[in-house]
Design an enzyme around this catalytic site. Structure first.
Site, PDB file in Angstrom:
ATOM      1  N   ASP A   1       0.877  -1.165   0.000  1.00 40.30           N
ATOM      2  CA  ASP A   1       0.000   0.000   0.000  1.00 40.30           C
ATOM      3  C   ASP A   1       0.914   1.215   0.000  1.00 40.30           C
ATOM      4  O   ASP A   1       1.485   1.573   1.031  1.00 40.30           O
ATOM      5  CB  ASP A   1      -0.894  -0.044   1.251  1.00 40.30           C
TER       6      ASP A   1
ATOM      7  N   LYS B   1       3.272  11.256  -3.458  1.00 40.01           N
ATOM      8  CA  LYS B   1       2.215  10.632  -4.260  1.00 40.01           C
ATOM      9  C   LYS B   1       1.295  11.663  -4.907  1.00 40.01           C
ATOM     10  O   LYS B   1       0.756  11.437  -5.986  1.00 40.01           O
ATOM     11  CB  LYS B   1       1.406   9.707  -3.352  1.00 40.01           C
TER      12      LYS B   1
ATOM     13  N   GLU C   1      -7.190   0.766  -4.529  1.00 41.23           N
ATOM     14  CA  GLU C   1      -7.214   0.676  -3.069  1.00 41.23           C
ATOM     15  C   GLU C   1      -8.558   0.223  -2.497  1.00 41.23           C
ATOM     16  O   GLU C   1      -8.595  -0.680  -1.659  1.00 41.23           O
ATOM     17  CB  GLU C   1      -6.778   2.015  -2.457  1.00 41.23           C
TER      18      GLU C   1
ATOM     19  N   ASP D   1     -12.888   5.659   1.158  1.00 43.00           N
ATOM     20  CA  ASP D   1     -11.445   5.611   1.416  1.00 43.00           C
ATOM     21  C   ASP D   1     -10.873   7.027   1.418  1.00 43.00           C
ATOM     22  O   ASP D   1     -10.718   7.642   0.369  1.00 43.00           O
ATOM     23  CB  ASP D   1     -10.784   4.757   0.322  1.00 43.00           C
TER      24      ASP D   1
END
Lengths: 197, 630
Positions: free
Chosen positions: B22, B84, B185, B207
């Site tokens: 992850d 990211k 994800e 999420d």
């Protein structure tokens, strides 16, 4: 009939060889209905199409062949793309109707096939303009309702023609075109409502 | 080191060594499947989360995770967090989007990739930063799996576009990782969740991570996890809450975010994050911004973040509409991502969906757990009849047509892998070339979509206008990554296509970076050597222990105790981080057990000469008896 690429036995139309069980290539003649194992008709429940899609995916998805030979992985990918395309097309009644009409030789959506009926085109144009001009939620919601009712009516006509042979091909082709306009109209109303919320 | 393998066959290997990673905006985790169940791996201090923070030293040295975070204040701009957010982005996008920024963007870099200026000479891309994080997780998995990793599943936000996915793959390549799959994800989370609960029905996965927000709706049906729709905002997350809080207090001091120096921003953001985390458990906390202490109550915090939190509304409404259900009709809403720990987020989710969300699994770990399961299915113990993930394309893909209008070829929420073709006709007499512009997005106009690539198809034979037909094929693989091809169909002439990505790195740059990284690879080598030494130690210990049980009768008086002492010494060395010590201890234990091994060998040979079966023998031993390998 083609032979199995792996064992050479006659393989039939299945995605898997009846002799050795290896995954096979789809025939170019495989229809999208066959890809999902569904009857070729207009009247289908969305739930049944989804269920058939999941079942087909369970058998051919590349993840099930992640550690298999390259040939099997390639075939799994090709079959899955076919299965996914079948689901994408058949789950939506308008696209399903287009696909069935195409089998009759009617190409809806092509430039040449588009209707030149001025009255109809004017009506569609007016509907779009009304959406653009309306700024209260209630009015837009009513128009959305109307578009959905009309969609339902058009689909009923297509079911009658495609499944029962009632009515004419030209009318059916026009109905599909009208459905496209209804879709775009609904999208426009949705987008506008979205901005207003 | 083969001596002690007598009687000890190597551990049974079924499939490859694989892990699920992850790669988060603020934290990253790695998980593996062991004995049939997924687990996340901890560092030596027992921490499973690794801050996605990288510190670049002046001499080219690199620190990752907690160490990097601890050094953040040391040298401004040298510590890169939340890389990211900038993956697959261009410099202009990055700078425009972030008002309060702790980054030093490299000047003059206006190309398709973000560059951070980390020290005098050195500038790095977000992909290189992420690669450093991946390398640490890779090493962690290799220690746990006792050998080099064969592949990994890396998770990405479902809403990541093609450029962002490609950037993630590039980061993996830079880290020397083989990507088995880029997994969304929320899908990953649902896999961990669904397998845990064994329930069928319609579920939403909410999420909210550090930097990205995803909302997906899945249908769980007898082990098939079908994503029905996905939406979100790839620039919304818990980091924004920190920014809201930091900006609020900086403004009180008359500091405007846009002109705030990077070092002030770094400190203020760290304080804001600390306060946010504290307010999960208490109603009031204090924070210090530039030497001034402030109190912050949970109610004030909730009010500060509400405008940001409101941004989840639109995407939620859209996905519910896609599926045609009401929030309350769903069978469950699953919470994923560290930011869902914030009480205001939980209550807002409950309000929007009309039902209390589920959070039985640790929201920080659930994505990595699912990724570990998928990795195991793809490259480890293999496919299972009862599990299959069906994911979708998050954003439509199309080609620009006349007047800047997008012709959609592959539609959003279409299950991947998918391929579609579209025919375009020439518009001028004698036209021999055609330009294509591939875009991603839902809007009608090209200007409102994201540019992915441009290419030119040349070599079309001259024909009248409208006669030349070019078929463009867009394929999206299971990773959600696009491939484009085109050919002229009337004559069957295959024309060449060269795709130039609008964002991201081209292959040459990636290759060069890989070569460069070897120059700075000492740390990497050290961790690898350590992992290998530990693996070797583990193997020796297992083999010797087994031999001592199987052939206890061959042990001489006092020998048992001497060997036990050697084993204890190796165990101690193995738990440390010094590979030389481990190798020394292996050497010592090897010497200690030499005679015992010799006796076992002789007995095996005697058995063989007597016509009985020979034990597994890995290598010839000392003396004049040559034993062939089995």
């Amino acid at each position: 009939m083609a032979d199995c690429w792996s064992c050479g036995a006659e393989r039939g139309v299945d995605f898997f060889c009846p002799t050795c069980g290896k995954i096979q290539a789809a025939s170019p003649k495989t229809t999208l209905f066959e890809a999902l194992g569904l009857p070729a008709r207009m009247r289908l429940e969305r739930g049944d199409v989804d269920k058939a899609f999941r079942e087909a995916s369970r058998n051919v998805h590349p993840d099930r062949f992640a550690q298999a030979a390259p040939m099997e992985r390639k075939l799994a990918l090709q079959l899955t793309e076919l299965v996914n395309q079948a689901h994408q097309t058949l789950r939506d009644p308008r696209r399903r109707a287009e696909y069935l009409l195409k089998a009759e030789g009617v190409e809806v959506g092509h430039d040449q096939a588009r209707t030149r009926d001025r009255a109809f085109l004017m009506e569609m144009l007016e509907l779009q303009e009304r959406v653009d001009e309306t700024s209260e939620v209630a009015g837009l919601e009513q128009m959305l309702k109307d578009a959905k009712a009309r969609t339902k009516h058009l689909l009923a006509g297509l079911e009658a023609y495609l499944d029962d042979g009632v009515g004419e091909q030209a009318v059916a082709a026009r109905a599909v075109e009208e459905l496209r306009y209804m879709e775009r109209l609904a999208e426009r109303i949705d987008a506008k409502l979205e901005e207003m919320y | 080191m083969g001596l002690l393998q007598i009687g000890g066959a190597p551990a049974e290997k079924c499939g490859g060594r694989v892990a699920g990673i992850d790669l988060g905006t603020t934290y990253s985790l790695v998980g593996i499947v062991q004995d049939g169940s997924p687990k996340v791996l901890a560092d030596e201090a027992g921490r499973v989360t690794l801050p996605s923070v990288v510190w670049f030293g002046p001499g080219g040295e690199v620190e990752v995770g907690y160490e990097a975070r601890a050094r953040a204040a040391e040298r401004v701009g040298a510590t890169i967090a939340s890389a990211k957010r900038f993956m697959g982005r261009a410099q202009v996008e990055a700078q425009a989007a972030d008002e309060l920024t702790p980054f030093h963007f490299a000047a003059g870099a206006d190309g398709p990739v973000v560059y951070f200026q980390v020290s005098g000479e050195r500038r790095v891309t977000p992909m290189e930063v992420s690669a450093e994080v991946l390398k640490v997780l890779k090493a962690r998995a290799e220690v746990a799996l006792e050998g080099p990793l064969d592949g990994a599943v890396i998770t990405v936000p479902a809403y990541f576009d093609d450029a962002q996915r490609q950037a993630t793959k590039d980061a993996a390549r830079l880290a020397g990782l083989t990507v088995l799959r880029l997994l969304n994800e929320p899908t990953s989370a649902s896999l961990a969740y669904g397998l845990d609960k064994k329930r069928d029905g319609l579920f939403a996965v909410f999420d909210l991570g550090g930097g990205t927000f995803d909302i997906s709706i899945l249908k769980l049906d007898e082990g098939v996890f079908q994503v029905l729709t996905t939406g979100g905002d790839s620039r919304l997350g818990g980091d924004d809450f920190d920014r809201d809080v930091a900006q609020h207090f900086l403004r009180k001091q008359g500091v405007e975010p846009a002109t705030c120096p990077a070092d002030v921003a770094t400190r203020a953001l760290a304080e804001a994050r600390r306060a946010k985390e504290a307010l999960t458990d208490v109603d009031e906390t204090s924070l210090i911004i530039e030497g001034v202490q402030y109190t912050l109550t949970r109610a004030e915090f909730d009010a500060l973040i509400q405008p940001t939190l409101n941004r989840v509304r639109g995407p939620i409404r859209r996905v519910l509409k896609d599926v045609g259900v009401d929030g309350a009709e769903l069978d469950g809403v699953v919470l994923v991502g560290g930011s869902t720990r914030v009480p205001a987020v939980r209550s807002f989710v409950a309000e929007l969906f009309g039902q209390a969300p589920l959070a039985d699994l640790d929201p920080d770990q659930v994505v990595a757990l699912g990724a570990a399961v998928q990795a195991d299915l793809l490259g480890g113990s293999g496919a299972r009849d009862d599990v299959l993930l069906l994911d979708v394309l998050p954003l439509s893909l199309g080609v620009e047509t006349m007047g800047g209008v997008v012709e959609k070829i592959l539609h959003r929420n279409q299950t991947i892998p998918a391929t579609a073709r579209q025919e375009f006709t020439t518009y001028a007499d004698g036209q021999t070339g055609m330009d294509f512009h591939v875009v991603q997005g839902e809007r009608e106009m090209v200007a409102d979509c994201r540019s992915l690539a441009r290419f030119k198809l040349s070599g079309i034979p001259p024909m009248g206008a409208g006669m030349g037909r070019v078929e463009v094929t867009l394929s999206v693989d299971a990773d959600g990554i696009l491939e484009v091809s085109a050919k002229e169909t009337t004559t069957g002439v295959e024309a060449s296509v060269q795709v130039k990505p609008s964002y991201g790195l081209d292959d040459e740059t990636v290759e060069r970076m890989i070569l460069d990284s070897f120059a700075h690879a000492e740390d990497d080598v050290a961790s690898r050597v350590l992992a290998e030494a530990r693996v070797e130690a583990e193997r020796i210990l297992a083999a010797l222990r087994r031999a001592m049980i199987e052939d206890a009768a061959l042990l001489e008086p006092g020998e048992q105790e001497r060997l036990e002492a050697g084993i204890a010494a190796l165990e101690a060395a193995k738990s440390g981080t010094n590979h030389t010590r481990i190798n020394d201890a292996i050497q010592k234990l090897d010497e200690l057990s030499l005679e015992f091994a010799g006796r076992r060998m002789n007995r095996s040979i005697a058995a063989a000469l007597g016509g009985k079966s020979v034990d597994f023998v890995d290598a010839p031993t000392q003396g004049n008896t040559e034993v062939p390998r089995p």
